[in-house]
Design an enzyme around this catalytic site. Structure first.
Site, PDB file in Angstrom:
ATOM      1  N   TYR A   5      37.385  43.115  44.356  1.00 55.26           N
ATOM      2  CA  TYR A   5      36.152  42.536  44.897  1.00 55.26           C
ATOM      3  C   TYR A   5      35.045  43.598  44.934  1.00 55.26           C
ATOM      4  O   TYR A   5      33.897  43.317  44.597  1.00 55.26           O
ATOM      5  CB  TYR A   5      36.396  41.971  46.293  1.00 55.26           C
ATOM      6  CG  TYR A   5      37.312  40.771  46.290  1.00 55.26           C
ATOM      7  CD1 TYR A   5      36.804  39.487  46.163  1.00 55.26           C
ATOM      8  CD2 TYR A   5      38.692  40.924  46.403  1.00 55.26           C
ATOM      9  CE1 TYR A   5      37.652  38.386  46.148  1.00 55.26           C
ATOM     10  CE2 TYR A   5      39.538  39.832  46.391  1.00 55.26           C
ATOM     11  CZ  TYR A   5      39.015  38.567  46.266  1.00 55.26           C
ATOM     12  OH  TYR A   5      39.848  37.477  46.243  1.00 55.26           O
ATOM     13  N   ASN A  16      33.760  29.459  43.327  1.00 49.27           N
ATOM     14  CA  ASN A  16      33.739  29.244  41.876  1.00 49.27           C
ATOM     15  C   ASN A  16      34.188  27.815  41.559  1.00 49.27           C
ATOM     16  O   ASN A  16      35.324  27.453  41.845  1.00 49.27           O
ATOM     17  CB  ASN A  16      34.675  30.254  41.204  1.00 49.27           C
ATOM     18  CG  ASN A  16      34.890  29.998  39.725  1.00 49.27           C
ATOM     19  OD1 ASN A  16      34.104  29.330  39.067  1.00 49.27           O
ATOM     20  ND2 ASN A  16      35.974  30.532  39.205  1.00 49.27           N
ATOM     21  N   CYS A  72      38.464  33.680  38.191  1.00 44.66           N
ATOM     22  CA  CYS A  72      38.487  34.264  39.534  1.00 44.66           C
ATOM     23  C   CYS A  72      39.903  34.670  39.936  1.00 44.66           C
ATOM     24  O   CYS A  72      40.076  35.481  40.852  1.00 44.66           O
ATOM     25  CB  CYS A  72      37.868  33.314  40.553  1.00 44.66           C
ATOM     26  SG  CYS A  72      38.579  31.670  40.589  1.00 44.66           S
ATOM     27  N   HIS A  73      40.905  34.141  39.229  1.00 43.96           N
ATOM     28  CA  HIS A  73      42.293  34.535  39.529  1.00 43.96           C
ATOM     29  C   HIS A  73      42.553  35.999  39.179  1.00 43.96           C
ATOM     30  O   HIS A  73      43.545  36.573  39.624  1.00 43.96           O
ATOM     31  CB  HIS A  73      43.284  33.621  38.803  1.00 43.96           C
ATOM     32  CG  HIS A  73      43.163  33.634  37.318  1.00 43.96           C
ATOM     33  ND1 HIS A  73      42.235  32.852  36.639  1.00 43.96           N
ATOM     34  CD2 HIS A  73      43.819  34.339  36.369  1.00 43.96           C
ATOM     35  CE1 HIS A  73      42.355  33.069  35.343  1.00 43.96           C
ATOM     36  NE2 HIS A  73      43.311  33.971  35.147  1.00 43.96           N
ATOM     37  N   GLU A  82      49.276  35.792  31.878  1.00 50.74           N
ATOM     38  CA  GLU A  82      48.434  36.784  31.191  1.00 50.74           C
ATOM     39  C   GLU A  82      49.112  38.153  31.089  1.00 50.74           C
ATOM     40  O   GLU A  82      48.537  39.095  30.546  1.00 50.74           O
ATOM     41  CB  GLU A  82      47.086  36.910  31.901  1.00 50.74           C
ATOM     42  CG  GLU A  82      46.266  35.633  31.806  1.00 50.74           C
ATOM     43  CD  GLU A  82      44.889  35.759  32.407  1.00 50.74           C
ATOM     44  OE1 GLU A  82      44.443  36.902  32.718  1.00 50.74           O
ATOM     45  OE2 GLU A  82      44.224  34.718  32.576  1.00 50.74           O
TER      46      GLU A  82
END
Length: 166
Positions: free
Chosen positions: A102, A126, A134-135, A161
């Site tokens: 963040y 979002n 945003c993950h 990912e």
């Protein structure tokens, strides 16, 4: 020009549950919500269910979940304040398989360190989960912190990912 615009929607199956996609009259994706999402959308009276505007989004989401797509190429139009738009643009720059804190998002948009909570609020608002990643935002200590779609979904997406190992 009328201030009311048509909203189109469709529902797509995915490994993280049914995805509710909305688009405006131009076909730009305006939201992607998951079940029980904090602040997520639900179909409203007057919305038109039509899968046609979502063909590219459906194909790209399927490829993403199959591990074949690393970057979405969709026209996105999430509504938000200028500050939220800056935060969301910073999210768009976080590559597949990477994470960011963040505080780093705050720095990227030129916000002071004290703005981390405001950045977190913008990330939490979002409207385009998954396609606006945003993950990929984690706590300064490396922990998985809040995600409007739930931490289980965040873990699944980061696992997909290759960020998290089983």
């Amino acid at each position: 020009m009328s201030t009311e615009q048509r909203t189109y929607y469709t529902v797509v199956n995915s490994p993280v549950g049914h995805l509710l996609l909305t688009a405006d009259e131009s076909g730009a994706l305006t939201s992607l919500s998951v079940p029980e999402q904090k602040g997520g959308r639900i179909p409203l009276p007057g919305w038109l269910r039509d899968p046609a505007p979502f063909r590219a989004a459906e194909e790209q989401l399927a490829a993403y979940f199959a591990g074949e797509l690393k970057e979405f190429r969709l026209e996105l139009r999430g509504e938000g304040t200028e500050f939220r738009q800056r935060v969301w643009a910073a999210l768009d720059d976080v590559p597949y398989g990477a994470t960011i804190t963040y505080g780093s998002v705050a720095a990227r948009i030129g916000a002071p360190r004290a703005a981390v909570r405001a950045v977190g609020g913008a990330i939490g608002a979002n409207p385009l989960l998954i396609v606006r990643p945003c993950h990929r935002v984690i706590g300064a200590d490396g922990t998985l912190t809040g995600y409007a779609g739930g931490l289980d979904r965040k873990r699944l997406l980061l696992g997909l990912e290759g960020v998290l190992r089983p």
